[in-house]
Design an enzyme around this catalytic site. Sequence first.
Site, mmCIF file in Angstrom:
data_model
loop_
_atom_site.group_PDB
_atom_site.id
_atom_site.type_symbol
_atom_site.label_atom_id
_atom_site.label_comp_id
_atom_site.label_asym_id
_atom_site.label_seq_id
_atom_site.Cartn_x
_atom_site.Cartn_y
_atom_site.Cartn_z
ATOM 1 N N ASN A 18 0.854 -1.185 0.000
ATOM 2 C CA ASN A 18 0.000 0.000 0.000
ATOM 3 C C ASN A 18 0.894 1.240 0.000
ATOM 4 O OD1 ASN A 18 -1.829 2.038 0.467
ATOM 5 N ND2 ASN A 18 -2.364 1.391 2.553
ATOM 6 N N LYS A 36 0.051 4.287 -0.454
ATOM 7 C CA LYS A 36 -0.624 5.506 0.037
ATOM 8 C C LYS A 36 -0.372 6.668 -0.936
ATOM 9 C CE LYS A 36 -0.333 3.622 4.594
ATOM 10 N NZ LYS A 36 -0.457 3.814 6.021
ATOM 11 N N HIS A 87 -9.998 1.476 4.469
ATOM 12 C CA HIS A 87 -8.748 1.751 5.188
ATOM 13 C C HIS A 87 -9.022 2.782 6.289
ATOM 14 C CE1 HIS A 87 -4.708 3.001 6.166
ATOM 15 N NE2 HIS A 87 -4.281 1.890 5.587
ATOM 16 N N GLU A 139 -7.424 5.223 7.363
ATOM 17 C CA GLU A 139 -7.157 6.627 7.031
ATOM 18 C C GLU A 139 -8.376 7.249 6.341
ATOM 19 O OE1 GLU A 139 -3.434 5.892 5.053
ATOM 20 O OE2 GLU A 139 -2.489 5.558 6.996
ATOM 21 N N GLU A 145 -6.177 -4.367 10.496
ATOM 22 C CA GLU A 145 -5.172 -3.346 10.743
ATOM 23 C C GLU A 145 -5.560 -2.522 11.972
ATOM 24 O OE1 GLU A 145 -2.855 -2.289 6.914
ATOM 25 O OE2 GLU A 145 -4.650 -1.064 6.942
ATOM 26 N N GLY A 203 1.763 2.761 10.931
ATOM 27 C CA GLY A 203 2.782 3.815 10.870
ATOM 28 C C GLY A 203 3.429 4.173 12.196
ATOM 29 N N SER A 263 2.587 -1.485 10.433
ATOM 30 C CA SER A 263 4.014 -1.450 10.775
ATOM 31 C C SER A 263 4.775 -2.745 10.485
ATOM 32 C CB SER A 263 4.218 -1.065 12.249
ATOM 33 O OG SER A 263 3.793 0.255 12.459
HETATM 34 P P1 PGA Z 1 2.245 0.782 7.629
HETATM 35 O O1 PGA Z 1 0.821 0.958 6.898
HETATM 36 O O2 PGA Z 1 2.817 -0.535 7.202
HETATM 37 O O3 PGA Z 1 3.060 1.947 7.153
HETATM 38 O O4 PGA Z 1 1.969 0.823 9.102
HETATM 39 C C1 PGA Z 1 -0.032 -0.114 6.721
HETATM 40 C C2 PGA Z 1 -1.320 0.352 6.096
HETATM 41 O O5 PGA Z 1 -1.764 1.464 6.416
HETATM 42 O O6 PGA Z 1 -1.913 -0.354 5.273
#
Ligand code: PGA
Length: 240
Positions: free
Chosen positions: A6, A8, A95, A97, A164, A170, A201
């Site tokens: 991903n 982003k 997601h 976010e 998640e 993150g 992460s």
């Molecule tokens: P990350 O993000 O591995 O940077 O924590 C995972 C995600 O948001 O899918």
Amino acid sequence: MYFIANWKMFGGLNSLNSIHKVVKFFKTFKKNKFIKIIYCPPSTLIRPMSKKLKNTNIDVGAQNCHEQDTYGAFTGSINSMMLKNVGAKYVIIGHSENRQAGETNKLINLKIKNALKSGLKVIFCIGETLQEKRKKITKKILNKQIKLGLNKIKNKKNVIIAYEPVWSIGTGLIPKSNELFKTIDFIKKKIKNNKVLYGGSVNPKNIYELKLINNIDGYLIGGASQDPKKFIDIIKKTYN
Ligand code: PGA
């Protein structure tokens, strides 16, 4: 095992060069028959990336889509049919976010329904916030997200769940192994026969710990997936 990248809101045309290394590695990797790699770049890169990945067994996905599967007057939006048209086979929906930016379970349900109708496979994200974890209502939250997100979707064959925890995205933090095993198990009992991935992460260090949790079907990888070396490392270390 799934390894989903991903990206982003990162990456321009120049970052497409980096996937060469992954393609090269994957061709000769002994376990490649048991692995599905999916790149989910920003929408601007779906077309050029799927061209680059033609004749490889790596697929491309999108990171979100509009809930309507037909054209319409929605400035700035892209629907699932349009994503499919430029080479996406998958789409990430729900997601955290985007949930934090206002996406509701109801809207997510509509997006999933129409993405499936367009012929995309859906990577459906669920997860609790830190506050919800502290209140010990993780199961209640996941149950609600699953129930409402997949409401009235009979054929769930093309749905992959990505668990998640919001507090681990993150942050460098991952859940304790026994907790993660139990949560994945809980999800698998709620929605039978679907793959359940972990995301948050994931990196070349903690993969040693994560790979020992034997009910996880793969990983949704954010930050570490933008660096081909780290991404390859995660895949390699999962198998040795
Ligand atoms: P990350 O993000 O591995 O940077 O924590 C995972 C995600 O948001 O899918």
